[in-house]
Design an enzyme around this catalytic site. Structure first.
Site, PDB file in Angstrom:
ATOM      1  N   ASN A   1       0.863  -1.182   0.000  1.00  0.00           N
ATOM      2  CA  ASN A   1       0.000   0.000   0.000  1.00  0.00           C
ATOM      3  C   ASN A   1       0.901   1.235   0.000  1.00  0.00           C
ATOM      4  O   ASN A   1       1.492   1.571   1.021  1.00  0.00           O
ATOM      5  CB  ASN A   1      -0.891  -0.042   1.257  1.00  0.00           C
ATOM      6  CG  ASN A   1      -1.718   1.225   1.412  1.00  0.00           C
ATOM      7  OD1 ASN A   1      -1.814   2.047   0.506  1.00  0.00           O
ATOM      8  ND2 ASN A   1      -2.328   1.378   2.584  1.00  0.00           N
ATOM      9  N   TRP A   2       1.004   1.865  -1.148  1.00  0.00           N
ATOM     10  CA  TRP A   2       1.941   2.994  -1.272  1.00  0.00           C
ATOM     11  C   TRP A   2       1.375   4.290  -0.699  1.00  0.00           C
ATOM     12  O   TRP A   2       2.054   5.302  -0.642  1.00  0.00           O
ATOM     13  CB  TRP A   2       2.338   3.179  -2.751  1.00  0.00           C
ATOM     14  CG  TRP A   2       3.110   2.007  -3.301  1.00  0.00           C
ATOM     15  CD1 TRP A   2       3.521   0.900  -2.595  1.00  0.00           C
ATOM     16  CD2 TRP A   2       3.555   1.817  -4.647  1.00  0.00           C
ATOM     17  NE1 TRP A   2       4.205   0.044  -3.430  1.00  0.00           N
ATOM     18  CE2 TRP A   2       4.236   0.571  -4.687  1.00  0.00           C
ATOM     19  CE3 TRP A   2       3.457   2.567  -5.817  1.00  0.00           C
ATOM     20  CZ2 TRP A   2       4.811   0.078  -5.860  1.00  0.00           C
ATOM     21  CZ3 TRP A   2       4.025   2.063  -6.981  1.00  0.00           C
ATOM     22  CH2 TRP A   2       4.702   0.840  -7.002  1.00  0.00           C
ATOM     23  N   LYS A   3       0.117   4.276  -0.340  1.00  0.00           N
ATOM     24  CA  LYS A   3      -0.541   5.466   0.239  1.00  0.00           C
ATOM     25  C   LYS A   3      -0.326   6.677  -0.679  1.00  0.00           C
ATOM     26  O   LYS A   3      -0.223   6.508  -1.889  1.00  0.00           O
ATOM     27  CB  LYS A   3      -0.049   5.708   1.664  1.00  0.00           C
ATOM     28  CG  LYS A   3      -0.172   4.437   2.517  1.00  0.00           C
ATOM     29  CD  LYS A   3      -0.005   4.665   3.985  1.00  0.00           C
ATOM     30  CE  LYS A   3      -0.166   3.333   4.718  1.00  0.00           C
ATOM     31  NZ  LYS A   3      -0.121   3.448   6.156  1.00  0.00           N
TER      32      LYS A   3
ATOM     33  N   HIS B   1      -9.598   1.229   5.071  1.00  0.00           N
ATOM     34  CA  HIS B   1      -8.316   1.425   5.752  1.00  0.00           C
ATOM     35  C   HIS B   1      -8.523   2.400   6.914  1.00  0.00           C
ATOM     36  O   HIS B   1      -9.307   3.341   6.797  1.00  0.00           O
ATOM     37  CB  HIS B   1      -7.279   1.978   4.760  1.00  0.00           C
ATOM     38  CG  HIS B   1      -5.895   1.974   5.318  1.00  0.00           C
ATOM     39  ND1 HIS B   1      -5.460   2.950   6.183  1.00  0.00           N
ATOM     40  CD2 HIS B   1      -4.864   1.107   5.176  1.00  0.00           C
ATOM     41  CE1 HIS B   1      -4.215   2.678   6.540  1.00  0.00           C
ATOM     42  NE2 HIS B   1      -3.829   1.560   5.939  1.00  0.00           N
TER      43      HIS B   1
ATOM     44  N   GLU C   1      -6.860   4.804   7.956  1.00  0.00           N
ATOM     45  CA  GLU C   1      -6.628   6.219   7.619  1.00  0.00           C
ATOM     46  C   GLU C   1      -7.871   6.816   6.965  1.00  0.00           C
ATOM     47  O   GLU C   1      -8.187   7.987   7.169  1.00  0.00           O
ATOM     48  CB  GLU C   1      -5.389   6.344   6.718  1.00  0.00           C
ATOM     49  CG  GLU C   1      -4.102   6.200   7.539  1.00  0.00           C
ATOM     50  CD  GLU C   1      -2.913   5.666   6.755  1.00  0.00           C
ATOM     51  OE1 GLU C   1      -2.936   5.691   5.521  1.00  0.00           O
ATOM     52  OE2 GLU C   1      -1.950   5.217   7.411  1.00  0.00           O
TER      53      GLU C   1
ATOM     54  N   GLU D   1      -5.635  -4.903  10.754  1.00  0.00           N
ATOM     55  CA  GLU D   1      -4.678  -3.802  10.859  1.00  0.00           C
ATOM     56  C   GLU D   1      -4.950  -3.000  12.132  1.00  0.00           C
ATOM     57  O   GLU D   1      -5.739  -2.052  12.111  1.00  0.00           O
ATOM     58  CB  GLU D   1      -4.825  -2.873   9.645  1.00  0.00           C
ATOM     59  CG  GLU D   1      -4.416  -3.514   8.339  1.00  0.00           C
ATOM     60  CD  GLU D   1      -3.662  -2.524   7.473  1.00  0.00           C
ATOM     61  OE1 GLU D   1      -2.579  -2.874   7.018  1.00  0.00           O
ATOM     62  OE2 GLU D   1      -4.139  -1.385   7.288  1.00  0.00           O
TER      63      GLU D   1
ATOM     64  N   GLY E   1       2.141   2.492  10.872  1.00  0.00           N
ATOM     65  CA  GLY E   1       3.069   3.614  10.740  1.00  0.00           C
ATOM     66  C   GLY E   1       3.726   4.026  12.049  1.00  0.00           C
ATOM     67  O   GLY E   1       4.273   5.119  12.157  1.00  0.00           O
TER      68      GLY E   1
ATOM     69  N   SER F   1       3.184  -1.829  10.550  1.00  0.00           N
ATOM     70  CA  SER F   1       4.623  -1.817  10.825  1.00  0.00           C
ATOM     71  C   SER F   1       5.330  -3.124  10.471  1.00  0.00           C
ATOM     72  O   SER F   1       6.200  -3.595  11.213  1.00  0.00           O
ATOM     73  CB  SER F   1       4.893  -1.448  12.285  1.00  0.00           C
ATOM     74  OG  SER F   1       4.476  -0.112  12.532  1.00  0.00           O
TER      75      SER F   1
HETATM   76  P1  PGA Z   1       2.699   0.526   7.708  1.00  0.00           P
HETATM   77  O1  PGA Z   1       1.225   0.666   7.096  1.00  0.00           O
HETATM   78  O2  PGA Z   1       3.256  -0.769   7.177  1.00  0.00           O
HETATM   79  O3  PGA Z   1       3.453   1.721   7.216  1.00  0.00           O
HETATM   80  O4  PGA Z   1       2.537   0.488   9.192  1.00  0.00           O
HETATM   81  C1  PGA Z   1       0.397  -0.443   6.942  1.00  0.00           C
HETATM   82  C2  PGA Z   1      -0.892  -0.029   6.319  1.00  0.00           C
HETATM   83  O5  PGA Z   1      -1.352   1.086   6.569  1.00  0.00           O
HETATM   84  O6  PGA Z   1      -1.522  -0.795   5.567  1.00  0.00           O
END
Ligand code: PGA
Length: 254
Positions: A8-10, A94, A96, A166, A172, A212
């Site tokens: 997931n490159w966000k 997600h 976020e 998640e 993150g 993470s």
């Molecule tokens: P991260 O993000 O690996 O940077 O913790 C995971 C995600 O949001 O899917």
């Protein structure tokens, strides 16, 4: 069950940066077998990445989707558009999106339903906050999010969904969930899928872990029996790190 690793490159990568990263991953992928791999670049890089991964084993996903196929929804992208841009998958719910953009369980449900109808495989994210875990509410939150998202989804369609646990506190933050925490929640998720999907289908669903994941902890996480794949954020932005995470699942490495 074939493991699945999703990058997931966000909101990272212009079109040219994303193409370069996809090219690098494609080039070094050759020796890795037995893992399904999905790249999820930003919307603006989808068509460029599609060209790079053409005729390779790499698959592509988007990071979000709207629930209507077209219409007056300024700024939104529909499932039909994602299909034509080359996506086979789409991340939905997600944390976020839920936290920063107020996505509710009913919104997530509409997106899951629309994605399935368009032939996209949803990668459905669920997870508790640290506060919720501290108060012993993890199971309750996961159940609410799962039931909410699956409302209206038929038995046989549930198998087309990839489930991702998640924990919000692990995303993150550099602080991944432990193998025991992951295995416990993954077992709950599978149990929760039995009623809506039926036992056999529930057994066949893939449940990924995300939060993470790095090259130095991926081996342990991939080794957890209940983990059928990983959803990787930050570490998927470096080809070398992403590939060493994928290698933890590769048949030729076990
Ligand atoms: P991260 O993000 O690996 O940077 O913790 C995971 C995600 O949001 O899917």
């Amino acid at each position: 069950m074939k493991p699945l690793v999703v990058g997931n490159w966000k909101m990272n990568g212009t079109e040219s940066e994303a193409s370069a990263l996809a090219r690098e991953i494609r080039k070094r992928l050759k020796t890795i077998k037995g893992v399904e791999i999905v790249l999820a670049p930003p919307f603006t890089a989808l068509t460029a990445v599609r060209e790079v991964i053409r005729r390779s084993r790499l698959r592509m996903g988007a990071q979000d989707v709207h629930w209507e196929m077209e219409g007056a929804f300024t700024g939104e992208i529909s499932p039909k558009m994602l299909r034509e841009a080359g996506c086979g998958f789409v991340i939905i719910g997600h944390s976020e999106r839920r936290r920063l953009f107020d996505e509710s369980d009913p919104t997530v449900a509409k997106k899951v339903f629309a994605a399935l109808r368009a032939g996209l495989r949803p990668i459905l994210c669920v997870g508790e906050t640290w506060e919720e875990r501290r108060k012993g509410k993890t199971a309750q939150i996961i159940a609410r999010q799962l039931r909410g998202a699956l409302k209206g989804v038929g038995k046989s369609a549930i198998e087309k969904i990839e489930f991702a646990y998640e924990p919000v506190w692990a995303i993150g933050t550099g602080r991944n969930a432990t193998a025991d925490q992951v295995s416990e929640v993954h077992r709950w998720i599978r149990e929760l899928l039995r009623a809506p999907a039926g036992d056999k289908r529930a057994e066949r669903c893939r449940i990924l872990y995300g939060g993470s994941v790095r090259p130095d902890n991926a081996g342990e996480l991939a080794g957890v029996t209940e983990v059928n794949g990983l959803l990787v954020g930050g570490a998927s932005l470096k080809a070398e790190d992403f590939l060493s995470i994928i290698r933890c699942f590769a048949r030729n490495n076990k």
